[in-house]
Design an enzyme around this catalytic site. Structure first.
Site, PDB file in Angstrom:
ATOM      1  N   ASP A   1       0.841  -1.190   0.000  1.00 12.12           N
ATOM      2  CA  ASP A   1       0.000   0.000   0.000  1.00 12.12           C
ATOM      3  C   ASP A   1       0.878   1.243   0.000  1.00 12.12           C
ATOM      4  O   ASP A   1       1.927   1.279   0.645  1.00 12.12           O
ATOM      5  CB  ASP A   1      -0.894  -0.006   1.247  1.00 12.12           C
ATOM      6  CG  ASP A   1      -1.772   1.225   1.326  1.00 12.12           C
ATOM      7  OD1 ASP A   1      -2.609   1.410   0.435  1.00 12.12           O
ATOM      8  OD2 ASP A   1      -1.578   2.012   2.279  1.00 12.12           O
TER       9      ASP A   1
ATOM     10  N   HIS B   1       4.676   4.028  -3.544  1.00 12.85           N
ATOM     11  CA  HIS B   1       5.546   5.090  -4.043  1.00 12.85           C
ATOM     12  C   HIS B   1       5.960   6.065  -2.956  1.00 12.85           C
ATOM     13  O   HIS B   1       6.904   6.824  -3.135  1.00 12.85           O
ATOM     14  CB  HIS B   1       4.849   5.850  -5.175  1.00 12.85           C
ATOM     15  CG  HIS B   1       3.537   6.444  -4.778  1.00 12.85           C
ATOM     16  ND1 HIS B   1       2.410   5.674  -4.610  1.00 12.85           N
ATOM     17  CD2 HIS B   1       3.182   7.721  -4.496  1.00 12.85           C
ATOM     18  CE1 HIS B   1       1.413   6.454  -4.251  1.00 12.85           C
ATOM     19  NE2 HIS B   1       1.851   7.697  -4.169  1.00 12.85           N
TER      20      HIS B   1
ATOM     21  N   ASP C   1     -10.656   1.401  -5.142  1.00 16.27           N
ATOM     22  CA  ASP C   1     -10.642   2.816  -4.784  1.00 16.27           C
ATOM     23  C   ASP C   1     -10.953   3.710  -5.981  1.00 16.27           C
ATOM     24  O   ASP C   1     -10.567   4.874  -6.011  1.00 16.27           O
ATOM     25  CB  ASP C   1      -9.295   3.196  -4.159  1.00 16.27           C
ATOM     26  CG  ASP C   1      -8.114   2.747  -4.996  1.00 16.27           C
ATOM     27  OD1 ASP C   1      -8.342   2.214  -6.094  1.00 16.27           O
ATOM     28  OD2 ASP C   1      -6.967   2.903  -4.538  1.00 16.27           O
TER      29      ASP C   1
END
Length: 1596
Positions: free
Chosen positions: A614, A617, A736
């Site tokens: 999760d 980045h 999402d």
């Protein structure tokens, strides 16, 4: 599985159960999925495998080879290598060109445990690179388990003791995933089967599941009900064809109830259990239910791992506040915390200030923001930026009064303005704490420093303390100006961001539209979590920064660390329920947090089959790497996926390489139209294009030497690696993102589902997509459970998804690797095909990006030649209502009906030339519909691949080198010469003519096509359109069988294979089979060539082999050029394409510069002998011809040619078996010995006979006596450019020095033979480089010859001992030894230009014309008025150094060579003139007819352009002298590595250029020269000469 009954499909569908793992013949059962624990690591097992004896029936080992660049690093495209799972150990082969910089005592290092043991990130295994520079460098690495690994090469630098670490590369190995096998989803008549009918039924066997076969379903556990009900969800997911569940975090959730806000990483959420349980029991039951999902329902388990933050109410934060970012441990956050606190205070006081507490319009926002700006002003946050004027005055005063002044030692500051003084203070970096924002007035200047500075700046103030303090205050005021500006700008940005966020949260139609502003629902989200109960007593320690994300941020920069001001400028899109974790640079910085999170990760790895990282980045790379390393130690086959938002494919790749991410999540929902969706599928889901040829053409069978030095040799299949792109996990919809009802249309969901599942990649979906949930489910607010609909009528598109997911799995496991994406209007057609059987599934999807009614719309029906097709199924979705379902108790989808389409007929019809089938959508096929067909190519020739590859060795093994010239090469002019103009090179429409008629011509485009599967190349198009190329290959060889009877075998071989291809392969596969046939033929022909060469060649590396190919490329038969005037014989072309036929083909000078390398080093002694004897037979005037013209009209205008021939005779005698016998060979003389010119067919021609020894003696004697003649047929008929005097040839020996002189101002008798042609520029008949006198290379060749003849005569092997000469008017007999001594004694004196002018008296020097010192003259004795040309620095002296090194002072020689290395050496050759010379003109253009005499009509041919062949002599000379008196004296490898750097460009050129040779010359710095031959004989030859010297060094 159920077998199909249709004979068109029955035998060609792969059996999906054959990949089960068998142990002792017994299938592995589901309960055996978890392998028993073993003390051995996977690396230990891999090592044992390679050390063990081969088992019966063992398959060949796979070898994946990737090539490193010269510096030991990967190419850009090869910086990431993805490797398959190690079901059986295999080899990763690292290869490197011999002699490259990285091979200099190179060591390959990797953290893969090659020698066994467990993986450790910082523990590296080494493999020393082979040091033999004449052989290929290969290192075989045994691969046995999954993971992410780094490698590099470490090698010696140029300075002593220097070690260079090369660029890093990465290879990731896919994990082994195993699931229960299933029966086919289709019945025997290819119709979908429901679970009661046995479709996709789970079996007890276990299969390896490739990553591409994954069908992942995202589920949110809090919507699944209690754990006791989860099996129903498992059954539903399993029935719908999913193979893995993606679980949002199952741990205890924080107060927001978001699964991603984890309260306790080590505890599962207890609310999911029916009854109260303790943490330990919860763990046990959770592990059990996940095991049931895997073993009973065939569902692997993947979970999110959240490393970047924790819930804001995590209880352990009170005990370990150091785990977060606070002003205490990150002082730069202090003003950000004050700003955040100001927002809280302001939000709680609105009503009392008469400000709006509800936002209903823009005016409310403006009112609130104006008031807040005023309120913020009272906080005086500017004090964090600036210096305190009062404190600075006090500090100066204290220092002055206490006499603690630090004197100013910088630049003079007296009398400067305060602005200038402030700038000096800044540049001297006197301000401490500036920009740290750690506290108010943290910026300061040490009082002693400021006192010293101000006293120097204001000397007139003397010791007036008050005046000096005031003066410093004025400087401080100026220093503060930009600091105030910085504060104002940061405040402006912060207020703008607060305003925008306020508008989004409370006013925007797409925002949450929050209600009243209160202390609990503040103006905007809070950036800090205030940890109770300690916050009030210690806010700096217990105010922890919340996590979030930034727009367009650099993912490698932590926005919570300075110099980032993201929290102060309110740039973070914050998650106020999550505290950002502070790991520091390693465990030592935060031991408790590292231990806690590592424990969480390792436990999760033991429980789950995969991780989704999760917020990947934003997770610090070193944290992600360390955590995944720990996880993989627990579960080596952990599958890792992530969704990156870096905005850069290059940055995505960076994360993939570093973390070992197995799949990057991609979203089909990002496609906005048909074209973009097609692009996404082509990029991420194509697999390989239909008709791919890389696997068939670029693999090879070899024998694998044991990688550990012990163990058996094994057969192996070698495949090249070109680099990899990150593997895709393509979601139809993620959890999402907004639903298709919101983004496109609800109907679009079915089309998307079909298109995505036909991708050759992992696919994913979210629970609710199949059920047509109308809206994005909000993880925090939503509390309703999922409705379990299974495969019922109200299950949305689930029955279609079951078919699609199951087919996806079957196609990947079954090997349907090839695909096609085709679009037509609003349709996308996806095809998945098996490359061997040509069985395929075709999906036709009618997209619904926007509402368009129910019309079918335009579509061009698919027409498939020689193919049978069958309808499998089709679906349409009828959305009964787009209204949102009103059910407060359940999550439900839209009211819809999935319509199963009736049978769609397939039309069989005949086109003009071939039968085909055709199918298209039925009348009722509204947007969103899909249909699936299976197709089967008729008359599939399953053995065609192997047949095309078979028997090539026998077909081409009987060809001799001249036959191979026909088969492999032949330029257009050569072919037309031989075939009387009937045949030339093949012309590919859209690409142009090939370079060669033979295989090498085809291989240049085919190498590109096969490597990149570029099936859109014009050659592939040409092959699909017709069989012209196939017919050409056969017909051109068959046409020449009378002259080359050995071609019968290749002709028959080609004919049999091409006919079978034409009869059995469809047009779309013709490029593939053509490539297979041509590649196999080329490899066999190349092997046949190499096997006929010397040991030096056959043992050599690819560069050596390619240069040896040039020997065959240049040596062949043409009718218009021969060594014999009567019959055609093989002859050596000077270069291609310009010097390929007729009088221009065979040049005396070129032949004998080329002969040693192309013939003698390669072992073609017969070819060498034939050329020597042919040219010897044409001896006339003591010379051999420059232009042979088949011996018919030879021209004698080159002074150096006979000496080159004598050098080659010497080389032949020394290198050929029984080479001395050539001296006794009889030679029929083309001309009478009195030099009378006679025609070739005159009775006097060939009437005289001499031995070769006599020919040699005649050359020496004629030179000793002096040569003077006028060329036969002198005048324009012979040479249109030359002046009359140029036809006069005069050569003599100066018996004081032994040097041979000749030439005049109007001719050019050496290789630098450009004659001026421009009337306009006045250069017609003016040589560009006359070089009359004694050119240095001729002097070296003469010395070499007389030394050799002296040695032979002393041994009685040569019947002559010297020559008769007139010395100072007296006839004398001069022995060869005496002649050699004369040159030996005179050479340095006459040619060397001393470095030190004080030594000029020792040499014959005119200092007035010396341009450069420390060199050797290019010529001695240039004609009157051109004395300066003696001193030109040119690349001819290394020739003399190579053939006669004894005449050079070794230290002088090495200095000159080093100078040449820096001044003359270019990328592919040597500059023909010193760039500092006034005549230097580096760019050759023969068409230039300007009035510039230096370049008109290419007069500068040898005055700067970079010629290839002198490079070989330079390298040979450098090797000789540097290993005697240079850096290679103690270690020759140092010299060899230095010189091999010069080979990098030639090596790459011959590998990539379509002519597969080295050019005649290039322009400046290696630039292409259009007037150059693309491949020149002597350029390749001298390179072979050097490589043979290297080979001899290695042997010795």
């Amino acid at each position: 599985m159920v077998k199909p009954t249709d004979p068109a499909f029955a035998s060609l569908k792969p059996d999906l159960t054959v990949q089960c793992n068998l142990v002792d013949g017994t299938p592995t059962c589901a309960s055996d999925i978890a392998a028993p624990s073993t003390p051995r690591t996977p690396a230990d097992e891999g090592k044992e495998f390679f050390l063990s004896e081969r088992s019966e029936g063992e398959a060949p080992i796979r070898v994946y080879e990737f090539k490193l660049d010269a510096d030991g690093g990967p190419s850009k495209e090869g910086s990431y290598i993805r490797l398959p799972p190690a079901y059986t150990p295999y080899i990763l082969r690292v290869s490197l060109d011999a002699g490259t910089p990285a091979s200099k005592n190179g060591v390959f290092k990797t953290n893969f445990p090659l020698d066994g043991g467990a993986f450790e990130r910082d523990r590296f295994t080494e493999r020393s690179l082979p040091t033999d520079l004449s052989k290929p460098i290969r290192v075989d690495l045994p691969i046995s388990h999954a993971g992410a690994f780094v490698y590099w090469v470490e090698y010696d630098g140029d300075t002593s003791g220097e070690r260079i670490k090369g660029r890093e590369g990465y290879f990731n190995i896919d994990p082994i995933l195993r699931v229960r096998a299933r029966t086919s989803i289709l019945s025997s008549d290819s119709k979908p089967l429901l679970p009661p009918q046995g479709g996709a039924e789970l079996l007890s066997e276990i299969v390896n599941l490739p990553l591409d076969a994954l069908s992942i379903l995202t589920v949110v556990s809090k919507w699944m009900g209690p754990i006791s009900q989860w099996k129903a969800h498992f059954q539903e997911a399993s029935d719908r064809g999913y193979t893995m569940l993606h679980w949002t975090p199952l741990q205890e959730r924080g107060e927001s109830d978001s699964p991603y806000s984890i309260r306790d990483q080590k505890k599962y959420d207890l609310s999911g259990f029916d009854t109260a349980v303790d943490s330990e029991t919860a763990t046990t039951r959770m592990e059990e239910i996940l095991r049931i999902a895997k073993e009973d329902y065939g569902l692997l388990n993947l979970t999110d791992v959240v490393l970047n933050h924790t819930a804001n109410d995590s209880p352990w934060l009170a005990e370990h506040p150091e785990a977060g970012y606070s002003p205490s441990n990150s002082p730069h956050l202090s003003p950000a915390l004050e700003l955040d606190t100001a927002i809280l205070e302001f939000s709680s006081s609105l009503a009392g200030k008469g400000l709006p507490i509800h936002v209903s319009c823009q005016k409310d926002i403006d009112t609130l923001m104006a008031a807040f700006a005023d309120y913020l002003e009272t906080k005086q946050l500017w004090q964090y930026y600036v210096l305190s004027t009062e404190a600075e005055k006090a500090a100066v005063t204290d220092a002055l009064l206490s006499n603690t002044i630090i004197p100013w030692t910088g630049e003079d500051v007296a009398g400067r303005t305060v602005v200038e003084l402030a700038n000096i203070v800044r540049s001297a970096r006197l301000i401490q704490g500036q920009g740290t924002l750690a506290s108010r007035f943290v910026a300061r200047v040490d009082g002693g420093v400021s006192a010293g500075f101000v006293k120097s700046a204001f000397p007139t103030l003397g010791n007036d303390v008050n005046a000096l303090a005031q003066a410093w205050a004025r400087v401080v005021d100026v220093l503060n100006v930009p600091l105030y500006a910085e504060w104002k700008e940061d405040t402006r940005v912060a207020l703008d961001n607060i305003k925008n966020r306020l508008k989004y949260r409370r006013l925007d139609p797409n925002g949450p539209k929050l209600g009243e502003i209160t202390i609990n629902s503040t103006l905007v989200e809070s950036y800090f979590t205030r940890v109770a109960p300690h916050y009030q007593s210690d806010p700096a320690t217990y105010s922890l920064a919340n996590n979030g994300w930034l727009w367009d941020a650099d993912p490698l920069i932590n926005f919570a660390l300075p110099p980032s001001k993201a929290y102060l400028r309110r740039e973070v899109i914050v998650w106020s329920d999550c505290v950002k974790l502070r790991y520091g640079s390693g465990p030592a910085d935060n031991p408790w947090l590292w231990e806690h999170m590592t424990s969480y990760v390792t436990y999760s790895a033991r429980t789950f089959d995969g991780f989704r990282i999760d917020n990947c980045h934003s997770t610090p790379l070193h944290v992600g790497t360390a955590m995944l390393d720990a996880a993989r130690k627990m579960n080596p086959d952990l599958y890792v996926c992530a969704e990156l938002f870096t905005g850069s494919e290059e940055m995505d790749l960076f994360f993939v390489r570093k973390l070992g991410v197995n799949s990057l999540i991609r979203e089909a929902g990002n496609a906005w139209d048909v074209q973009e969706f097609s692009r996404i599928m082509h990029r991420f889901g194509l697999g390989k294009p239909i008709g791919s040829m890389d696997e068939a053409c670029m693999t090879s069978m070899e024998e694998l030497a044991p990688p550990f030095g012990k163990g058996p040799t094994r057969p192996c299949i070698v495949s090249p690696l070109n680099g990899s792109t990150p593997h895709a996990l393509l979601y139809d919809l993620t959890h999402d993102n907004e639903s298709y009802l919101d983004k496109r249309t609800a109907e679009h969901a079915l089309a998307v589902a079909g298109i995505v599942t036909f991708g050759y990649c992992a696919v994913g979906s979210v629970k609710g997509f199949d059920d047509l949930y109308p809206k994005l489910l909000k993880l925090v607010e939503e509390t309703r459970p999922y409705e379990i609909t299974g495969l019922s009528e109200n299950s949305g598109i689930s029955r279609a998804k079951r078919v699609l997911n199951s087919l996806h799995r079957e196609m990947v496991i079954g090997g349907y690797t090839e695909g096609c994406v085709w679009r037509d209007y609003n349709y996308i057609v996806m095809t998945r095909m098996h490359p061997v059987t040509q069985h395929a599934y075709v999906l036709v999807a009618h997209t619904a990006f926007e509402q368009r009614g129910k019309e079918r719309g335009p579509f061009k029906p698919s027409e498939l030649a020689h193919t049978r097709a069958k309808f499998i199924c089709g679906f349409a979705i009828d959305i009964l209502s787009h209204e949102l379902p009103e059910d407060p108790g359940l999550l439900r989808g839209l009211s819809a009906r999935l319509i199963e389409l009736p049978e769609v007929p397939v039309e069989q019809k005949n086109l003009v030339s071939e039968p085909c089938c055709s199918f298209g959508p039925p009348e009722y096929f509204p947007p969103g519909s899909i249909m699936i067909f299976e197709t089967q190519l008729e008359r599939v020739d399953l053995e065609l691949d192997q047949f095309c590859k078979s028997d090539a060795e026998s077909a081409f093994g009987g060809l001799d080198l001249v036959d191979l010239n026909v088969v492999l090469h032949r330029a257009d002019t050569e072919e037309r010469d031989v075939t009387d103009g009937e045949i030339g090179v093949y012309d590919v429409p859209g690409a142009g003519q090939l370079t060669y008629c033979g295989l090498e011509g085809w291989m240049h485009p085919l190498r590109h096509i096969t490597r990149h599967n570029d099936l859109g190349h014009p050659l592939c198009d040409n092959l699909r359109r017709g069989a012209w190329a196939l017919d050409y290959v056969v017909s051109r060889l068959a046409h020449q069988m009378d002259g080359f009877p050995n071609l019968a075998a290749p002709v028959q071989w080609f004919l049999e294979r091409f006919e079978r291809v034409k009869n059995n392969a469809p047009a779309y596969l013709r490029p593939k089979f053509f490539a297979i046939i041509m590649t196999e033929a080329y490899k066999a022909a190349r092997r046949a060539l190499i096997e006929q060469c010397s040991e030096f060649i056959s043992d050599g590396h690819d560069f050596t082999h390619s240069l040896a190919m040039c020997a065959v490329q240049m040596h062949g038969i043409v009718k218009s050029a021969s060594l014999d005037p009567v019959k055609p014989t093989p002859s050596l072309a000077a270069g291609l394409p310009h010097f390929s036929a007729g009088w221009a083909r065979c040049w005396g000078r070129d032949v004998f510069i080329s002969l040693r390398g192309l013939f003698l080093t390669t072992g073609n002694f017969e070819g060498a002998k034939n050329h020597i004897l042919a040219f010897a037979s044409t001896l006339k005037h003591g010379l051999i011809p420059n232009l042979l013209d088949s011996g018919r009209n030879p021209r004698y205008n080159s002074r150096d040619s006979p000496w080159w021939m004598l050098q080659n005779i010497q080389d032949y005698v020394k290198m050929a078996p029984n080479g001395l016998s050539i001296l006794s060979e009889f030679v029929l003389r083309r001309f009478p010995v009195d030099d009378t010119w006679v025609a070739w067919d005159d009775p006097l021609a060939y009437s005289c006979i001499s031995t070769l020894a006599e020919i040699i003696q005649e050359i020496l004697q004629r030179h000793a006596s002096g040569i003077s003649f006028r060329e036969y047929n002198a005048g324009p008929n012979l040479d249109q450019q030359m002046k009359d005097n140029g036809f006069n040839i005069n050569i003599y020996v100066d018996w004081d020095t032994g040097l041979v002189f000749g030439g005049n101002a109007d001719n050019c008798g050496t290789w630098m033979d450009k004659m001026g042609e421009s009337v306009r520029a006045g250069t017609k008949g003016v040589p560009g480089t006359p070089r009359d006198g004694a050119p240095i290379e001729i002097t070296g060749l003469v010395k070499s010859t007389v030394r050799w003849l002296d040695e032979l005569s002393r041994k009685g092997n040569f019947p002559f001992h010297g020559v008769f000469a007139s010395v100072h008017g007296e006839e004398k007999f001069v022995t060869y030894g005496q002649w050699s001594d004369l040159i030996q004694k005179s050479f340095e004196k006459h040619y060397y230009v001393p470095l030190d002018p004080s030594e000029d008296s020792k040499y014959i020097i005119d200092p007035n014309v010396v341009n450069r010192r420390g060199i050797y003259k290019d010529v001695y004795g240039s004609g009157a008025g051109r004395e300066w040309s003696d001193y030109q620095f040119r690349p001819n002296f290394p020739i003399a150094m190579t053939v006669a090194p004894e005449i050079f002072d070794e230290n002088h020689a090495l200095h000159a060579l080093r100078l040449a290395d820096t001044v003359l050496r270019g990328p592919l050759g040597m500059k023909t003139l010193d760039p500092s010379d006034r005549q230097y003109r580096p760019n050759y253009d023969n068409s230039n007819d300007s009035d510039d005499p230096s370049v008109a009509k290419g007069l500068n041919y040898h005055n700067g352009p970079e010629w290839g062949w002198p490079l070989g002599y330079f390298l040979r000379a450098y090797l000789y002298f540097d290993t005697r008196v240079g850096e290679g004296r103690d270690d020759a490898m140092r010299t060899l590595h230095r010189l091999h750097r010069a080979l990098l460009k030639p090596r790459n050129h011959i590998r990539t250029d379509p002519w597969a040779g080295l050019p005649e010359l290039t322009n400046e710095n290696g630039a292409f020269c259009r007037d150059s031959c693309n491949s020149q004989a002597w350029s390749a030859s001298t390179m072979l000469d050097f490589l043979e010297d290297v080979y001899k060094h290695a042997k010795s």
